[in-house]
Design an enzyme around this catalytic site. Structure first.
Site, PDB file in Angstrom:
ATOM      1  N   CYS A   3       0.850  -1.200   0.000  1.00 50.38           N
ATOM      2  CA  CYS A   3       0.000   0.000   0.000  1.00 50.38           C
ATOM      3  C   CYS A   3       0.884   1.248   0.000  1.00 50.38           C
ATOM      4  CB  CYS A   3      -0.931  -0.007   1.208  1.00 50.38           C
ATOM      5  SG  CYS A   3      -2.115  -1.372   1.190  1.00 50.38           S
ATOM      6  N   GLU A  21       3.658   1.297   2.596  1.00 54.07           N
ATOM      7  CA  GLU A  21       4.801   1.013   3.460  1.00 54.07           C
ATOM      8  C   GLU A  21       6.097   1.001   2.655  1.00 54.07           C
ATOM      9  OE1 GLU A  21       2.929  -3.006   2.385  1.00 54.07           O
ATOM     10  OE2 GLU A  21       2.310  -0.948   2.762  1.00 54.07           O
TER      11      GLU A  21
END
Length: 274
Positions: A46, A48
């Site tokens: 996502c 990170e």
């Protein structure tokens, strides 16, 4: 045989993520990674970040920031479950200044960060002892050289992230409190508490003021952005740099993915909170 699928520009824009590579590299350098490993890393999944091929970076679970504020306003008491779950730092009307409120919020946040990290350490100890991943260990640098499994801290870098959820929501909540109660005195704590308890039924004008006449995060408004920065830094200080049982370092990111709906549902009187 294949079928072409035409994608509109709107579909592309709806799914477009823009990442600042320089900022990502600086983040990893700050964490102690080499410049080569930092440049070989980036954003994955996502939002990170990690050093690809050299880091075991785990997402260890989510942290409900607006819920912490709710507990701060209710002396650590969770009205939804009818239980005392946090620290007894005071009720909303006990905070004589916005700074008093933020200090209590900090105490609550640190309390729950401690609980979360204790839980992480138990889970990581279980993974290290009972859940080896030999194939993954072959693919990540230094696991073979150190003779340690990926789940035992064998990678060159080991990071345990705790995902903070609801930064925009809590920024708006705190901004509403600061703007309407403390700075401009448009509302008292008694009035706001009664409105929230009634789910704003009968207090529609109060709700209108909170929604339409109060600064909001995300509008390039420094007044509202200050609360977002304050929450981020408080959360960062509570988690960043703390060790884990597998030899990793705890870090934070702000990553809600799919849990934001559930997290909203466990906040008391959540349906119409501005």
């Amino acid at each position: 045989m294949y079928t072409k699928r035409w994608i509109s520009s709107k579909q592309v824009s709806d799914n477009l993520h823009v990442f600042n590579t320089e900022a990502i590299i600086q983040e990893m350098l700050r964490q102690g990674k080499s410049i080569v490993d930092a440049r070989n890393g980036g954003a994955s999944g996502c939002v990170e970040t990690g050093a690809f091929g050299t880091e075991a970076y785990w997402l260890t679970g989510y942290f409900n920031l607006p819920k912490i504020l709710e507990l701060t306003l209710n002396n650590g008491f969770d009205k939804r479950t009818d239980r005392l779950v946090g620290l007894e730092t005071g009720y909303a009307s006990d905070y004589r200044s916005f700074e008093d409120l933020m200090e209590a919020f900090k105490l609550q946040l640190n309390h729950f960060a401690d609980i979360k990290i204790r839980g992480n350490n138990l889970i990581e100890k279980t993974f290290a002892g009972w859940l080896p991943v030999p194939f993954l260990s072959l693919l990540v640098e230094d696991c073979i050289a150190t003779g340690k499994d990926y789940n035992c801290g064998g990678a060159r870098y080991n990071t345990s992230y705790i995902q903070g959820v609801g930064l925009g929501s809590i920024a708006d909540m705190l901004t509403s409190i600061r703007y309407n109660i403390y700075d401009n005195k448009k509302l008292s704590w008694e009035e706001l508490t009664k409105a929230i308890s009634a789910d704003f039924i009968g207090y529609e004008q109060v709700q209108y003021e909170l929604i339409y006449n109060t600064p909001k995060f995300g509008n390039d408004d420094d007044y509202a952005d200050q609360q977002a920065v304050a929450v981020f830094e408080t959360y960062y200080d509570a988690v960043n740099g703390r060790p884990s049982t597998r030899g990793a370092i705890h870090r934070i990111n702000m990553l809600p993915t799919t849990c934001h709906v559930y997290f909203g549902s466990v906040i008391w009187c959540h349906s119409r909170w501005p």
